[in-house]
Design a protein around this motif. Structure first.
Motif, mmCIF file in Angstrom:
data_model
loop_
_atom_site.group_PDB
_atom_site.id
_atom_site.type_symbol
_atom_site.label_atom_id
_atom_site.label_comp_id
_atom_site.label_asym_id
_atom_site.label_seq_id
_atom_site.Cartn_x
_atom_site.Cartn_y
_atom_site.Cartn_z
ATOM 1 N N GLY A 1 25.421 62.053 49.928
ATOM 2 C CA GLY A 1 24.222 62.142 49.279
ATOM 3 C C GLY A 1 23.962 62.571 48.107
ATOM 4 N N ARG A 2 25.173 63.486 47.637
ATOM 5 C CA ARG A 2 25.247 64.216 46.323
ATOM 6 C C ARG A 2 25.939 63.423 45.127
ATOM 7 N N PRO A 3 25.763 63.733 43.866
ATOM 8 C CA PRO A 3 26.425 63.078 42.774
ATOM 9 C C PRO A 3 27.757 63.509 42.750
ATOM 10 N N THR A 4 28.778 62.780 42.236
ATOM 11 C CA THR A 4 30.071 63.261 42.186
ATOM 12 C C THR A 4 30.542 62.905 40.613
ATOM 13 N N GLY A 5 29.890 62.220 40.058
ATOM 14 C CA GLY A 5 30.220 61.921 38.522
ATOM 15 C C GLY A 5 28.955 61.616 37.710
ATOM 16 N N VAL A 6 29.023 61.692 36.496
ATOM 17 C CA VAL A 6 27.918 60.981 35.410
ATOM 18 C C VAL A 6 28.610 60.481 34.243
ATOM 19 N N ARG A 7 27.568 59.726 33.753
ATOM 20 C CA ARG A 7 27.968 59.208 32.366
ATOM 21 C C ARG A 7 26.796 59.589 31.582
ATOM 22 N N LEU A 8 27.213 60.148 30.578
ATOM 23 C CA LEU A 8 26.236 60.846 29.593
ATOM 24 C C LEU A 8 26.120 60.020 28.136
ATOM 25 N N ARG A 9 25.249 59.738 27.865
ATOM 26 C CA ARG A 9 25.043 59.132 26.474
ATOM 27 C C ARG A 9 24.065 60.051 25.573
ATOM 28 N N MET A 10 24.594 60.471 24.188
ATOM 29 C CA MET A 10 23.720 61.610 23.759
ATOM 30 C C MET A 10 23.654 61.004 22.164
ATOM 31 N N THR A 11 22.399 61.563 21.589
ATOM 32 C CA THR A 11 22.077 61.497 20.298
ATOM 33 C C THR A 11 21.952 62.721 19.797
ATOM 34 N N VAL A 12 22.572 63.022 18.391
ATOM 35 C CA VAL A 12 22.647 64.574 18.086
ATOM 36 C C VAL A 12 21.832 64.364 16.809
ATOM 37 N N THR A 13 21.000 65.398 16.579
ATOM 38 C CA THR A 13 20.204 65.453 15.364
ATOM 39 C C THR A 13 20.325 67.071 14.848
ATOM 40 N N SER A 14 20.137 67.017 13.487
ATOM 41 C CA SER A 14 20.260 68.376 12.847
ATOM 42 C C SER A 14 19.067 68.418 11.887
ATOM 43 N N ALA A 15 17.948 69.257 11.965
ATOM 44 C CA ALA A 15 16.816 69.396 10.978
ATOM 45 C C ALA A 15 16.170 67.913 10.961
ATOM 46 N N GLY A 16 16.199 67.408 11.954
ATOM 47 C CA GLY A 16 15.401 66.121 12.091
ATOM 48 C C GLY A 16 16.190 64.817 11.755
ATOM 49 N N ARG A 17 17.449 65.042 11.233
ATOM 50 C CA ARG A 17 18.448 63.966 10.656
ATOM 51 C C ARG A 17 19.321 63.473 11.909
ATOM 52 N N ALA A 18 19.311 62.389 12.126
ATOM 53 C CA ALA A 18 20.245 61.920 13.103
ATOM 54 C C ALA A 18 21.772 61.891 12.440
ATOM 55 N N VAL A 19 22.823 62.824 13.127
ATOM 56 C CA VAL A 19 23.885 62.840 12.827
ATOM 57 C C VAL A 19 24.991 62.408 13.596
ATOM 58 N N GLY A 20 24.821 62.103 14.983
ATOM 59 C CA GLY A 20 25.919 61.634 15.563
ATOM 60 C C GLY A 20 25.391 61.049 16.916
ATOM 61 N N THR A 21 26.302 60.596 17.671
ATOM 62 C CA THR A 21 26.150 60.185 19.005
ATOM 63 C C THR A 21 27.448 60.574 19.902
ATOM 64 N N ALA A 22 27.268 60.300 21.117
ATOM 65 C CA ALA A 22 28.355 60.361 21.946
ATOM 66 C C ALA A 22 28.195 59.890 23.326
ATOM 67 N N ASP A 23 29.339 59.567 24.118
ATOM 68 C CA ASP A 23 29.247 58.590 25.242
ATOM 69 C C ASP A 23 30.450 59.032 26.062
ATOM 70 N N THR A 24 30.228 59.873 27.288
ATOM 71 C CA THR A 24 31.281 60.672 27.888
ATOM 72 C C THR A 24 31.110 60.288 29.242
ATOM 73 N N ALA A 25 32.300 59.999 30.188
ATOM 74 C CA ALA A 25 31.910 59.903 31.673
ATOM 75 C C ALA A 25 33.102 60.759 32.300
ATOM 76 N N PHE A 26 32.794 61.355 33.365
ATOM 77 C CA PHE A 26 33.663 62.374 34.124
ATOM 78 C C PHE A 26 33.205 62.437 35.456
ATOM 79 N N GLU A 27 34.106 63.052 36.500
ATOM 80 C CA GLU A 27 33.478 63.339 37.841
ATOM 81 C C GLU A 27 34.253 64.779 38.104
ATOM 82 N N TRP A 28 33.727 65.098 39.218
ATOM 83 C CA TRP A 28 34.293 66.430 39.814
ATOM 84 C C TRP A 28 34.647 66.231 41.356
ATOM 85 N N ILE A 29 35.729 67.022 41.398
ATOM 86 C CA ILE A 29 36.277 66.736 43.034
ATOM 87 C C ILE A 29 36.494 68.259 43.241
ATOM 88 N N PRO A 30 36.709 68.453 44.591
ATOM 89 C CA PRO A 30 36.609 69.647 45.436
ATOM 90 C C PRO A 30 38.117 70.256 44.950
#
Length: 287
Positions: A110-139
């Motif tokens: 019932g608990r998450p073991t991984g995520v995919r994250l999509r990101m938008t990066v801004t600086s001083a109101g200017r869009a400067v980058g994006t990212a997309d990463t996926a990973f999981e965690w294991i005991p």
């Protein structure tokens, strides 16, 4: 929260939940993270961009999705893009705002073991980058079984002697400790270097070569094969297939693809005859 030992290496400064799976992360780059590019002013340091994305991802995984700090993370993909026309700031800190949308990719009990994250990066109101990463965690017990004899972290310089580095000045680096590749007898082939004195990549003992060290090697190769022209990486996409170990050489090859005013450099890493990772670095190029 971001798997680091040195306080001055932490770039993330805060987080806020905006919705069920949407977050705002703030970060700050210290002065000096932009690097000179002859004839092109100053530009972001690619490894600082990657560090920021990595830290934001780990922060949210632990703080918002309950990933236990004792669990190991298993990185699958790591893609990011940054506006090559954005100069950053060579002499003062740079504040960043990162808008993140998350997607749970696995569950156990019932608990998450991984995520995919999509990101938008801004600086001083200017869009400067994006990212997309996926990973999981294991005991820890599962990780120990997965890694076998390689499960123990290496806390001294790796067992293989570091190969002779390529010329640091060609890469805009200050010394051999910042060089992630060594030359071979072939112009299209290099060997990975691991130097634990580079705390930007080796902040703490690890049992395998970090993914960011592999990305840094790929970006350095892209710079080497385009020299003496200036190549500004805009988009970096990486897939990790296997762990890269410290006790045997990892050979790197590259091939290029030209577009209209762009160049893509695909770097592949092989160890013991197996593909271990592939990174494609793309950016504007006008020789």
């Amino acid at each position: 929260m971001v798997h680091l030992c040195h306080d001055d290496a932490v770039l993330c400064t805060g987080r806020q939940r905006l919705g069920a799976h949407r977050f705002a992360v703030t970060a700050a780059w210290p002065a000096g993270t932009s690097v000179p590019r002859p004839g092109h002013g100053t530009h972001h340091d690619g490894i600082v961009v990657a560090q920021t994305i990595r830290q934001a991802a780990l922060l949210l995984a632990h703080a918002e999705y309950g990933a236990p700090l004792a669990h190991a993370t298993l990185l699958r993909t790591f893609d990011f893009a940054i506006d090559p026309a954005w100069p950053g700031s060579p002499d003062r800190p740079t504040a960043l705002d990162i808008d993140v949308t998350a997607e749970e990719t696995g569950h156990r009990g019932g608990r998450p073991t991984g995520v995919r994250l999509r990101m938008t990066v801004t600086s001083a109101g200017r869009a400067v980058g994006t990212a997309d990463t996926a990973f999981e965690w294991i005991p820890p017990a599962v990780y120990r079984r997965l890694r076998g004899a390689y499960a123990r972290a290496v806390d001294v310089q790796p067992p293989l002697p570091a190969p002779v580095p390529v010329d640091p000045s060609v890469l805009g680096r200050t010394g051999p400790h910042q060089i992630a590749v060594g030359a071979t007898d072939r112009p299209d082939r290099w060997v990975l270097r691991t130097d634990f004195s580079d705390t930007a990549l080796y902040d703490h003992p690890v049992d395998h070569v970090p993914g960011l060290a592999l990305i840094e090697a790929a970006q350095q190769i892209a710079t080497l094969i385009t020299a003496p022209h200036t190549f500004l990486p805009a988009d970096t996409r990486t897939t990790f297939d296997r762990y890269v170990e410290f006790d045997q050489p990892c050979h790197l090859t590259a091939r290029t693809t030209r577009g209209a005013g762009t160049l893509a450099v695909e770097v592949s890493g092989h160890q013991a005859g197996e593909l271990v990772f592939r990174t494609t670095v793309t950016g504007p190029f006008h020789p």
